[in-house]
Enzyme design. Structure first.
Site, mmCIF file in Angstrom:
data_model
loop_
_atom_site.group_PDB
_atom_site.id
_atom_site.type_symbol
_atom_site.label_atom_id
_atom_site.label_comp_id
_atom_site.label_asym_id
_atom_site.label_seq_id
_atom_site.Cartn_x
_atom_site.Cartn_y
_atom_site.Cartn_z
ATOM 1 N N GLU A 1 0.838 -1.213 0.000
ATOM 2 C CA GLU A 1 0.000 0.000 0.000
ATOM 3 C C GLU A 1 0.873 1.263 0.000
ATOM 4 O OE1 GLU A 1 -3.713 -0.158 1.031
ATOM 5 O OE2 GLU A 1 -3.860 1.981 0.638
ATOM 6 N N ASP B 1 -4.709 -1.596 9.497
ATOM 7 C CA ASP B 1 -5.707 -2.285 8.675
ATOM 8 C C ASP B 1 -5.236 -3.684 8.277
ATOM 9 O OD1 ASP B 1 -6.813 0.177 8.902
ATOM 10 O OD2 ASP B 1 -6.583 0.740 6.792
HETATM 11 C C1 GLA Z 1 -6.459 4.258 7.268
HETATM 12 C C2 GLA Z 1 -5.034 3.726 7.265
HETATM 13 C C3 GLA Z 1 -4.652 3.179 8.644
HETATM 14 C C4 GLA Z 1 -4.955 4.172 9.747
HETATM 15 C C5 GLA Z 1 -6.388 4.713 9.604
HETATM 16 C C6 GLA Z 1 -6.678 5.811 10.597
HETATM 17 O O1 GLA Z 1 -7.377 3.221 7.442
HETATM 18 O O2 GLA Z 1 -4.867 2.703 6.312
HETATM 19 O O3 GLA Z 1 -3.281 2.827 8.648
HETATM 20 O O4 GLA Z 1 -4.033 5.223 9.763
HETATM 21 O O5 GLA Z 1 -6.629 5.216 8.304
HETATM 22 O O6 GLA Z 1 -6.620 5.307 11.886
#
Ligand code: GLA
Length: 397
Positions: A166, A178
């Site tokens: 990513e 995530d």
């Molecule tokens: C997105 C990013 C995560 C995190 C969230 C906010 O989902 O992928 O890594 O930073 O935003 O908590």
């Protein structure tokens, strides 16, 4: 909602129609999406988060095709791809194929000779809604490649590899939350994760008297848009100004007290000061929220969720009018203990802890008032914490 055997058979038939027959056998995998209960934008500062897998996710049916072609199709997106090994490079625009391509690229960078593949994806996570549909695609692909090419990577390594895809390939400077949640989730649990050490603890979530309701603002957001990466850069600025004096190397180490005592160091950068305030207080909220939940003090957990949203909106500036409207309408309904945006913000979803007996009432009131206020139509998902990524046995077709 994990697919039934009949739905899986339909996806399998679609695979055969799309890619035809081959000597190699296809395998199937599933990865969930995630909902973060508290602790947002803390992961990339090495702080604390508290996400859960959800009972929605992505299926992947995949096989090696021995042709050196990489063929991708999805039941959710119109675009498909048929690429040679030298075409594994970032595709312009908001193209979903970048997620699996980024993962293949990471395997190849690790010296694993990934050759031709046929891949069909099918998912039921709403896209661009803050429920990690992209991490779900990345992790399901990483798990499949690990199995097909015998790479023998640990789950945590697969999560890190998917995060690297990513960051390096898609270009979003995200944290680990995530991909880690999607790879490691456990049904009926949320996980307290230290994003610096990757130490984590599964915490049971009891949904008898209270339920988790995710509400989609249906205001579409583009995550790889610059706003997210701007926040990462602002946190870095705050750390640069504070780090030496406070003896910290990550903003996630900053306490609210230390920030108060040294706020003058950010005197000429009110934006960075504000971002640092969110990070310091949000980590503190996660630290307090998890024991409150474990002690059955849902009132306290809900109040911390509310405070989290307010800080994300005021100090971190990642909320939006529809998100704020949805949160305040939910709170006014009298049926929620806590309501907050979940994930990156800039649109997407809220997560709400709602009294189970009032679910129907809650949803109909909020739906009506939200449309009245914003002109948008919200979608409601009653979610249960779902299991992490895994192999799936394909039923006979
Ligand atoms: C997105 C990013 C995560 C995190 C969230 C906010 O989902 O992928 O890594 O930073 O935003 O908590």
């Amino acid at each position: 909602m994990i697919h039934s055997d009949t739905e899986l058979q339909a996806i399998h038939r679609h695979f055969s129609r799309t890619f035809g027959d081959s000597a190699s056998k296809e395998l199937a995998f599933h990865a969930p999406g995630r909902v973060n209960l508290i602790g947002d934008h803390t992961d990339y500062t090495g702080g604390l988060v508290f996400p859960a897998g959800i009972d929605r996710g992505t299926y992947l049916i995949i096989r090696r095709n021995n042709t050196n072609r990489f063929r991708f199709a999805s039941l959710n997106f119109d675009s498909t791809a048929d690429l040679g090994i030298h075409d594994i490079s970032h595709k312009q625009g908001d193209n979903w194929v970048n997620y699996p391509l980024g993962v293949i690229d990471q395997f190849r960078q690790r010296g694993i000779d990934v050759d031709g593949l046929d891949c069909l994806y099918s998912g039921n996570i709403p896209n661009g809604a803050g429920l990690s549909s992209s991490a779900s695609i990345e992790v399901v692909t990483a798990l499949a490649l690990d199995t097909l090419f015998g790479a023998g990577l640990a789950r945590t390594e697969l999560a890190q590899l998917a995060q690297a895809a990513e960051k390096d390939f898609v270009g979003m400077q995200c944290g680990i939350m995530d991909q880690f949640a999607v790879a490691m989730a456990q049904a009926d649990h949320a996980m307290l994760l230290d994003c610096h050490t990757l130490a984590y603890r599964q915490v049971p979530i009891d949904l008898t008297r209270h339920s988790l309701v995710v509400i989609n603002t249906n205001q579409r957001r583009e995550l790889s848009g610059s706003a997210y990466n701007d926040r990462v850069a602002e946190c870095y600025r705050a750390l640069k100004a504070l780090g030496r004096t406070l003896g910290i190397t990550r903003l996630g180490e900053l306490s609210p007290e230390a920030l108060d005592a040294h706020a003058d160091l950010l005197g000429d950068d009110p934006v960075a000061l504000s971002r640092a305030r969110h990070i310091a207080t949000e980590n503190e909220r996660v630290r307090r929220a998890v024991p409150a939940l474990e002690a059955g003090d849902l009132e306290c957990f809900g109040q911390l969720m509310n405070a989290s949203h307010d800080s994300l909106a005021t100090h971190y500036d990642v909320s939006s009018e529809p998100l704020d409207a949805l949160v305040s309408i939910a709170r006014d309904s009298g049926h929620v203990l806590g309501a907050r945006l979940t994930g990156a913000g800039f649109g997407g979803c809220t997560v709400n802890v709602v009294a189970t007996e009032s679910l129907d009432d809650f949803e109909s009131t909020v739906k009506k008032r939200y449309t009245h206020t914003t002109g948008l139509v919200a979608d409601f998902y009653r979610v249960r914490p779902g299991a992490g990524a895994g192999a799936v046995t394909l039923p006979h077709t």
